[in-house]
Design an enzyme around this catalytic site. Structure first.
Site, mmCIF file in Angstrom:
data_model
loop_
_atom_site.group_PDB
_atom_site.id
_atom_site.type_symbol
_atom_site.label_atom_id
_atom_site.label_comp_id
_atom_site.label_asym_id
_atom_site.label_seq_id
_atom_site.Cartn_x
_atom_site.Cartn_y
_atom_site.Cartn_z
ATOM 1 N N HIS A 48 0.824 -1.221 0.000
ATOM 2 C CA HIS A 48 0.000 0.000 0.000
ATOM 3 C C HIS A 48 0.856 1.269 0.000
ATOM 4 O O HIS A 48 0.686 2.124 -0.889
ATOM 5 C CB HIS A 48 -0.962 -0.017 1.195
ATOM 6 C CG HIS A 48 -1.670 1.281 1.420
ATOM 7 N ND1 HIS A 48 -2.536 1.827 0.495
ATOM 8 C CD2 HIS A 48 -1.630 2.159 2.475
ATOM 9 C CE1 HIS A 48 -3.009 2.977 0.957
ATOM 10 N NE2 HIS A 48 -2.464 3.204 2.157
ATOM 11 N N HIS A 72 3.775 6.837 5.776
ATOM 12 C CA HIS A 72 2.590 7.539 6.292
ATOM 13 C C HIS A 72 1.783 6.730 7.306
ATOM 14 O O HIS A 72 1.024 7.305 8.102
ATOM 15 C CB HIS A 72 1.693 8.007 5.132
ATOM 16 C CG HIS A 72 0.881 6.930 4.485
ATOM 17 N ND1 HIS A 72 1.356 6.170 3.433
ATOM 18 C CD2 HIS A 72 -0.379 6.489 4.724
ATOM 19 C CE1 HIS A 72 0.411 5.316 3.057
ATOM 20 N NE2 HIS A 72 -0.642 5.486 3.818
ATOM 21 N N GLU A 76 1.011 5.470 12.919
ATOM 22 C CA GLU A 76 -0.335 5.032 13.276
ATOM 23 C C GLU A 76 -0.401 3.536 13.578
ATOM 24 O O GLU A 76 -1.060 3.110 14.524
ATOM 25 C CB GLU A 76 -1.297 5.373 12.119
ATOM 26 C CG GLU A 76 -2.752 5.091 12.414
ATOM 27 C CD GLU A 76 -3.333 6.047 13.448
ATOM 28 O OE1 GLU A 76 -4.190 5.577 14.226
ATOM 29 O OE2 GLU A 76 -2.926 7.218 13.506
ATOM 30 N N ASP A 77 0.293 2.720 12.757
ATOM 31 C CA ASP A 77 0.080 1.264 12.810
ATOM 32 C C ASP A 77 1.192 0.454 13.472
ATOM 33 O O ASP A 77 1.005 -0.724 13.755
ATOM 34 C CB ASP A 77 -0.122 0.722 11.385
ATOM 35 C CG ASP A 77 -1.397 1.244 10.750
ATOM 36 O OD1 ASP A 77 -2.272 1.718 11.496
ATOM 37 O OD2 ASP A 77 -1.522 1.194 9.514
ATOM 38 N N ASP A 139 -3.201 8.517 -0.843
ATOM 39 C CA ASP A 139 -3.546 7.384 0.024
ATOM 40 C C ASP A 139 -5.008 6.980 -0.214
ATOM 41 O O ASP A 139 -5.334 5.803 -0.384
ATOM 42 C CB ASP A 139 -3.324 7.795 1.483
ATOM 43 C CG ASP A 139 -3.832 6.750 2.471
ATOM 44 O OD1 ASP A 139 -3.496 5.574 2.313
ATOM 45 O OD2 ASP A 139 -4.573 7.132 3.397
ATOM 46 N N ASP A 259 -24.597 14.537 -27.292
ATOM 47 C CA ASP A 259 -24.632 15.247 -28.572
ATOM 48 C C ASP A 259 -23.599 16.369 -28.643
ATOM 49 O O ASP A 259 -23.374 16.950 -29.696
ATOM 50 C CB ASP A 259 -26.036 15.842 -28.817
ATOM 51 C CG ASP A 259 -26.999 14.794 -29.364
ATOM 52 O OD1 ASP A 259 -26.514 13.732 -29.796
ATOM 53 O OD2 ASP A 259 -28.220 15.039 -29.339
#
Length: 703
Positions: A48, A72, A76-77, A139, A259
């Site tokens: 990712h 990034h 957080e993870d 992201d 059109d």
């Protein structure tokens, strides 16, 4: 399959070798940090960040943005702190990573206030470094490309969020390619059957249109060759969500929208843009009013192009956009294109136009944030800026001011400067007097007339169109209301203390501390404000200060009314009191003093019910105008209303409203709402009306 080596090869086309190595180092760091983590699809999680960096590489973002893309999700993870990122990759990259991390958990389906706070957090992250939002958008773009592994409900939730937040931000930053992909993928996720049906219809007509497109393209290319203009002609096809939106908004069929044929012409320089426009208008007949010059006057997000609509053979409408290669890059990549050009151009280059425009918008975000008291209000105002079409008007000196469609001279005044808006009293449009509520159109010249003795009118909130005007007016009125409520509360408390042979200067700190404990307020300013707003009664405070005194709300010295324009003193619509009328005041919670005529039935009821009634009287020199009603019985005749209005106008009195009631075939009752300075002024107007031959009776109306 995308690997770090294939990405590095792509980056080597526009980055320095040392910069490519920094990106690779960030990748290996992230790969180690995410070891053992997998996406819902079963792929290693590192795929990712790598894909996000690849999306940024497609718009040639700088190496620091690419490093941040790799990292990034690390904070957080994986639990790695920001300080570790700073030590390894520097302060700038760490700040971008931290900014993106803080935006990672926007919960669109949560309570409105929480959603608003998250949106506010994202908008303000842009003010620190625009690359934060560009990384966040990339992201989100990769997440939209990989929705397949999610449940249908989660797909719809993410798609809705993307359509309502991320697509408009991409548009505001000029990132048109990303906006289109956001919209189309969101449309496919929220309405899969409709999207598939439209796609099938589009593929079906594509073959039928090819011959016409090729014929028009060849005609344009031939004309450019004859004019010796080196230009690339490209046939443009509307994207799915655009077709769907136009079908819904304009109630048109798929065939009607298809059109119209659209082309883009890319040329070498600005001179060639205008030469190409001339060539197109010589080749096909232009439609009047359909030409727009966004080169001379760029859109606020930096978009530049010439737009025209011409009519081809057999009446076929043809939309044509003409721009340079550099303008085309900005049109597609928006703010991201700034990093392509910023090291290769000088300060006067048109290339920086988009970046400057976005920076102006970001600056407005900061101003809006300072003037709003809640996240919900902030979001309401920012969305006004996100969803808007532009008009371009001129100052008296020829400067261009960009405003949203539907903007008024008040919006123009606040766009020039907040102080100009706050002191605005009148305007001239194209050198003619005009109302402040008049809608502006592109090309008009606007002059604002100011006065130091005025303030924003609350009624402006009914017609202003810009977030800046709306927030500035609300902020001023809120601040003014706060100041006036404190002043009114102070006057009311002083008047209550007069009957106890006391005044505020005599009250000790210890006594005030006792009052604060009894009333649960924290400061003297808050105490005055609560009294002025009607939340606490002044005589209640007086009784706390002198418990043995017998006092009620009617014992206080009267409050003097000296102006029609006060945010904390209003005049009841049930009886419309004017200077000279005997009056009483009702302390209404949250509104301050509401003034009634003494004979008003509502006021009598309030008094009988033991409501908080205050003594009020008129100042000897009351300023301003007050509305009141006059009931006029007339014999019906042609033109009576016009004659009556003209007679009232001769007295210099404004008519705010007219109501006509037919009593029978020969008689009518006309009720006028007038603005007068007091009873003497009203009497003069009524005497003037009585002189009319068709008038049989005149008296003051209670409403």
């Amino acid at each position: 399959m995308l690997t770090i080596d294939t990405l590095s090869h792509r980056l080597s086309g526009y980055l320095e070798p040392s910069q490519v190595m920094s990106v690779k180092r960030a990748y290996y760091y992230a790969e180690q940090a995410h070891m053992g983590q997998f996406r819902r699809s079963g792929e290693p999680y590192i795929t990712h960040p790598l894909a996000v960096a690849n999306i940024l590489a497609s718009v040639r973002m700088d190496h620091q943005s690419l490093m941040a893309a790799m990292l990034h999700d690390v904070i957080e993870d994986t639990g790695i702190p920001k300080s570790a990122i700073t030590d390894q990759f520097g302060q700038t990259v760490a700040e971008i990573v931290d900014g993106v991390s803080k935006l990672a958990k926007i919960d669109f389906e949560s309570q409105a206030e929480k959603q608003a706070k998250n949106f506010q957090k994202m908008a303000l992250a842009m003010t620190k470094d625009l690359r934060v939002i560009v990384v966040k958008l990339s992201d989100r773009l990769h997440n939209m490309r990989t929705l397949g592994a999610l449940s249908a409900d989660k797909k719809r939730r993410i798609a809705k969020e993307t359509l309502e937040i991320y697509a408009p931000i991409a548009h505001r930053l000029g990132m048109n390619d990303w906006r289109i992909e956001f919209e189309d993928r969101s449309f496919a996720a929220t309405h899969p059957l409709r999207a598939n049906r439209l796609l099938a219809s589009l593929q079906e007509v594509r073959g039928d249109r090819k011959a016409i497109v090729d014929k028009i393209k060849a005609a344009i290319q031939d004309r450019l060759d004859r004019q010796e203009i080196d230009g690339l002609v490209i046939g443009r096809e509307k994207h799915l969500y655009s077709i769907y939106s136009k079908m819904r908004a304009k109630y048109k069929s798929f065939r009607e929208i298809m059109d119209v044929f659209a082309f883009r012409i890319i040329v070498d320089n600005i001179d060639d843009c205008y030469r190409t426009l001339g060539a197109i208008h010589n080749l096909f007949k232009p439609r009047p009013g359909e030409f727009k010059d966004y080169i001379a006057i760029p859109k606020e997000n930096g978009y530049q192009s010439l737009h025209t609509v011409v009519v081809g053979s057999q009446g076929v409408p043809i939309e044509v956009q003409i721009r340079t290669k550099e303008m085309d890059d900005f049109a597609n990549s928006g703010i991201a294109a700034h990093w392509i050009y910023k090291t290769a151009v000088n300060e006067e280059s048109e290339s920086l136009e988009g970046h400057d425009g976005v920076q102006r918008w970001v600056q407005r975000l900061l101003e809006i944030n300072k003037l709003t008291s809640s996240s919900t209000e902030f979001v309401e105002n920012v969305k006004i800026d996100l969803f808007r079409d532009e008009v371009y008007v001129f100052t008296p000196k020829g400067s261009i001011i960009e405003l949203p469609s539907g903007a008024t001279p008040v919006d123009f005044a606040y766009a020039v400067h907040t102080d100009v808006g706050n002191t605005c009293v009148a305007c001239r449009i194209d050198d003619r007097p005009a109302p402040l509520s008049q809608v502006l159109y592109s090309g008009q010249k606007v002059k604002i007339i100011t006065s130091g003795n005025t303030q924003p009118n609350p009624n402006w909130l009914n017609f202003v169109a810009t977030a800046k005007a709306r927030t500035a007016i609300r902020h001023y009125l809120k601040n003014q209301r706060h100041i006036e409520s404190i002043e009114l509360g102070k006057r009311m408390l002083n008047r209550s203390l007069v009957n106890l042979d006391m005044n505020l200067e005599q009250i000790t700190d210890q006594q005030f501390t006792h009052v604060f404990e009894e009333t649960k307020v924290e400061s003297l300013e808050e105490l005055f404000e609560c009294i002025g707003m009607g939340k606490i009664q002044a005589f209640t405070i007086a009784q706390i200060l002198k418990p043995d005194a017998e006092l009620n709300s009617r014992d206080s010295a009267p409050i003097t009314i000296d102006s029609a324009d006060s945010l904390m003193v209003s005049f009841a619509r049930c009886c419309r009191p004017i200077p000279g009328d005997p009056i009483i005041g009702h302390l209404s919670k949250g509104k301050g003093v509401v003034v009634h005529a003494e004979t008003c039935k509502n006021a009598m009821n309030l008094r009988n019910q033991g409501e908080n009634i205050a003594n009020v009287n008129w100042s000897l020199n009351v300023t301003g105008e007050f509305q009141t009603g006059v009931r006029i019985e007339v014999r019906s005749e042609r033109g009576i209303i016009a004659t009556l209005a003209a007679r009232v106008a001769q007295t210099g009195t404004s008519i705010e409203g007219i109501q006509v009631e037919e009593r029978d075939a020969e008689h009518s009752v006309i009720t006028l709402t007038l603005s007068v300075t007091g009873r003497v002024h009203l009497a003069q107007v009524m005497r003037t009306i009585k002189t009319m031959s068709s008038v049989t009776k005149v008296h003051r109306s209670k409403k």
